[in-house]
Design a protein around this motif. Structure first.
Motif, short mmCIF file in Angstrom:
data_model
loop_
_atom_site.label_atom_id
_atom_site.label_comp_id
_atom_site.label_asym_id
_atom_site.label_seq_id
_atom_site.Cartn_x
_atom_site.Cartn_y
_atom_site.Cartn_z
N GLU A 296 -58.79 -14.98 -20.31
CA GLU A 296 -59.03 -15.73 -21.54
C GLU A 296 -59.22 -14.74 -22.69
O GLU A 296 -59.57 -13.57 -22.47
CB GLU A 296 -60.30 -16.58 -21.38
N LEU A 297 -59.01 -15.22 -23.90
CA LEU A 297 -59.07 -14.31 -25.05
C LEU A 297 -60.38 -13.53 -25.12
O LEU A 297 -60.38 -12.32 -25.34
CB LEU A 297 -58.86 -15.10 -26.36
N ASN A 298 -61.50 -14.22 -24.93
CA ASN A 298 -62.78 -13.52 -24.99
C ASN A 298 -62.90 -12.44 -23.92
O ASN A 298 -63.43 -11.35 -24.17
CB ASN A 298 -63.94 -14.52 -24.86
N ASP A 299 -62.39 -12.77 -22.72
CA ASP A 299 -62.40 -11.78 -21.64
C ASP A 299 -61.53 -10.57 -21.99
O ASP A 299 -61.90 -9.42 -21.71
CB ASP A 299 -61.90 -12.40 -20.33
N VAL A 300 -60.37 -10.86 -22.58
CA VAL A 300 -59.45 -9.78 -22.94
C VAL A 300 -60.12 -8.83 -23.93
O VAL A 300 -60.08 -7.60 -23.78
CB VAL A 300 -58.14 -10.34 -23.51
N ASP A 322 -50.94 -3.30 -21.48
CA ASP A 322 -50.19 -4.55 -21.43
C ASP A 322 -51.21 -5.68 -21.40
O ASP A 322 -52.11 -5.69 -20.54
CB ASP A 322 -49.31 -4.58 -20.17
N ILE A 323 -51.12 -6.62 -22.33
CA ILE A 323 -52.08 -7.73 -22.41
C ILE A 323 -51.39 -9.05 -22.08
O ILE A 323 -50.33 -9.37 -22.62
CB ILE A 323 -52.70 -7.82 -23.83
N GLU A 324 -52.01 -9.80 -21.17
CA GLU A 324 -51.58 -11.17 -20.88
C GLU A 324 -52.79 -12.07 -21.10
O GLU A 324 -53.74 -12.03 -20.32
CB GLU A 324 -51.07 -11.29 -19.45
N TYR A 325 -52.78 -12.85 -22.17
CA TYR A 325 -53.96 -13.66 -22.49
C TYR A 325 -53.68 -15.14 -22.26
O TYR A 325 -52.56 -15.60 -22.31
CB TYR A 325 -54.40 -13.42 -23.94
N HIS A 326 -54.76 -15.86 -21.97
CA HIS A 326 -54.69 -17.29 -21.70
C HIS A 326 -55.43 -18.03 -22.81
O HIS A 326 -56.56 -17.67 -23.16
CB HIS A 326 -55.35 -17.63 -20.36
N THR A 327 -54.81 -19.04 -23.36
CA THR A 327 -55.47 -19.84 -24.38
C THR A 327 -54.82 -21.21 -24.46
O THR A 327 -53.62 -21.36 -24.19
CB THR A 327 -55.41 -19.16 -25.77
N PRO A 331 -52.20 -19.12 -31.02
CA PRO A 331 -52.85 -17.86 -31.35
C PRO A 331 -52.91 -17.64 -32.86
O PRO A 331 -52.08 -18.14 -33.62
CB PRO A 331 -51.94 -16.82 -30.70
N GLN A 332 -53.91 -16.91 -33.31
CA GLN A 332 -54.02 -16.56 -34.73
C GLN A 332 -52.92 -15.58 -35.10
O GLN A 332 -52.50 -14.76 -34.28
CB GLN A 332 -55.39 -15.94 -35.00
N PRO A 333 -52.45 -15.64 -36.35
CA PRO A 333 -51.32 -14.78 -36.74
C PRO A 333 -51.64 -13.29 -36.69
O PRO A 333 -50.74 -12.48 -36.57
CB PRO A 333 -51.02 -15.24 -38.17
N ASN A 334 -52.88 -12.92 -36.81
CA ASN A 334 -53.24 -11.50 -36.81
C ASN A 334 -53.80 -11.06 -35.46
O ASN A 334 -54.59 -10.12 -35.37
CB ASN A 334 -54.25 -11.19 -37.91
N LEU A 335 -53.40 -11.76 -34.38
CA LEU A 335 -53.98 -11.49 -33.06
C LEU A 335 -53.69 -10.07 -32.61
O LEU A 335 -54.56 -9.39 -32.04
CB LEU A 335 -53.45 -12.49 -32.04
N ARG A 336 -52.48 -9.61 -32.84
CA ARG A 336 -52.15 -8.24 -32.42
C ARG A 336 -53.09 -7.23 -33.07
O ARG A 336 -53.57 -6.30 -32.40
CB ARG A 336 -50.70 -7.90 -32.74
N GLN A 337 -53.36 -7.40 -34.35
CA GLN A 337 -54.25 -6.47 -35.04
C GLN A 337 -55.66 -6.54 -34.46
O GLN A 337 -56.34 -5.51 -34.34
CB GLN A 337 -54.28 -6.77 -36.54
N GLN A 338 -56.07 -7.75 -34.07
CA GLN A 338 -57.40 -7.88 -33.45
C GLN A 338 -57.46 -7.12 -32.12
O GLN A 338 -58.47 -6.48 -31.80
CB GLN A 338 -57.72 -9.37 -33.22
#
Length: 417
Positions: A296-300, A322-327, A331-338
């Protein structure tokens, strides 16, 4: 007479990993391998194909190979380096440099040739291995990746690829049996997908449509050791003496947990018990780590922040993520930057982000991916085929992959010309 050799394969020199050069990682592996050669002084080094990552390797990748051969020859002048072409290699290209290779006590087999009588040139495929006293201690039966166009049409036994592969193995093994003496070992080196072999997602498919992988029944019991290339996971195939050495570095994130290795093999043909063979994996240190973060995003975010810190100045030395997230929400548009901000500073390279839909979402929703790796022709074709509303069709895919192979071969021939 005992023969000692090192079995390695699938170097893929010149590979780019999500557009990042692997040159540093290959430099580290080759430097490590030179240390093993210096220490162990084997009679031979076997490289079972896929020396390069592409059929037209960059000059830097070729320089890596030839510098390694020169350095290895300096450290162990009696050692022979025997190479075969894999499905990623141009067999004609690696054979073109034979005069150079001879200076470093190296030989390569790229393609199957005909002799003046129009039959298979077995002399080029049977390579004697010598000890320090120039005595033949073994014969290497060198079989490169067998392309149908290069092995069919010799005679009535080679009308199709399956018949041709069986015929070729029969011929070379029969000739090797004629030449060997009781105190000489037989080693077969091949680049092929064998039945029962465990694959990763980084090997280019060489089985088209419903074509079967090759059977180990091709190998006569008289063969002491089969040194295989193509599959990147180190593994035995059915018997202790039939082995893939695997790739020296992880070529995809699916290979994170592989125990990359070179196999040290010792054979004493004069013995008929368990002491006849000795197989010793030599584990290769990993110079650049890979991390696959899932959840999940918080876990990631928590896992990213928990990664080891400490800056690495050279970007080519930084670790891959390598990131595989579950939501369940977009996703927010600036997720990569986060994600980038959550990573410890100047230590990592975020090379891939993918979204895995939760089970609660529509069952027909497909995984949404942001990938920095260029798609393969097979993936592109499947995507377009599905977008047109057509159902999966193995026969059509087989025809398409055949055309791709013909195109690659045509490009290769144009380059050689």
């Amino acid at each position: 007479m005992t023969v000692r050799f090192l079995h390695t394969s699938d170097w893929h020199l010149g590979q780019f990993f999500y557009n990042h050069s692997r040159q540093y990682e290959h430099e580290q592996f080759l430097a490590w391998l030179l240390e093993q050669i210096k220490e162990k002084q084997p009679h031979a080094l076997l490289i079972a194909g896929d020396i390069f990552d592409v059929i037209n390797p960059a000059s830097a990748a070729q320089k890596q190979l030839y510098q390694f051969l020169a350095d290895a020859h300096d450290l162990a002048p009696h050692m022979q380096t025997l190479m075969i072409a894999g499905n990623h290699d141009s067999g004609y290209r690696i054979e073109q440099v034979e005069p150079l290779l001879e200076k470093y006590n190296a030989k390569t087999v790229g393609v199957i040739h005909k002799n003046s009588e129009g039959s298979i040139d077995l002399d080029r495929l049977l390579i004697p291995i010598y000890d320090e006293n120039k005595t033949i201690v073994a014969w290497c039966l060198a079989l490169p990746f067998l392309r149908p166009a290069e092995i069919t049409g010799f005679n009535e036994q080679t009308t199709n690829s399956q018949n041709a592969i069986a015929y070729l193995h029969q011929q070379i093994i029969a000739e090797a049996i004629k030449r060997k003496t009781p105190d000489q070992a037989l080693i077969l080196m091949s680049h092929a997908h064998m039945q029962g072999g465990e694959t990763s997602d980084s090997e280019r498919p060489i089985i088209i449509g419903n074509e079967e992988a090759l059977s180990t029944a091709l190998f006569d019991d008289v063969i002491d050791y089969i040194a295989l290339g193509h599959l990147h996971k180190p593994q035995k195939v059915g018997q202790e003496n039939i082995r893939y050495s695997g790739s020296p570095i992880p070529l995809s994130f699916s290979e994170i947990n592989y125990k990359h290795q070179v196999v040290e093999v010792t054979i004493d043909p004069t013995k008929n018990d368990e002491s006849r063979f000795k197989f010793e994996p030599i584990f290769i240190p990993r110079s650049v780590q890979l991390h696959k973060i899932k959840g999940e995003l918080n876990d990631v975010f928590a896992k990213l922040k928990a990664l080891p810190s400490g800056e690495i100045d050279n970007i080519d030395h930084r670790e891959y993520v390598d990131i595989e997230y579950h939501t369940a929400v977009p996703p927010q548009p600036n997720l990569r930057q986060q994600f980038e901000d959550a990573l410890p500073k100047d230590r990592y390279r975020l090379v891939r982000i993918s979204r895995q839909y939760l089970a609660s979402e529509k069952s027909n929703s497909e995984q949404s991916q942001i990938s920095l790796e260029p798609p393969t022709p097979k993936k592109l074709f499947e995507q377009i085929w599905q977008k047109q509303g057509y159902a999966s069709d193995d026969a059509v895919l087989k025809d398409f992959l055949s055309l791709v192979q013909e195109a690659e071969k045509s490009l290769e021939n144009e380059h050689e010309a």
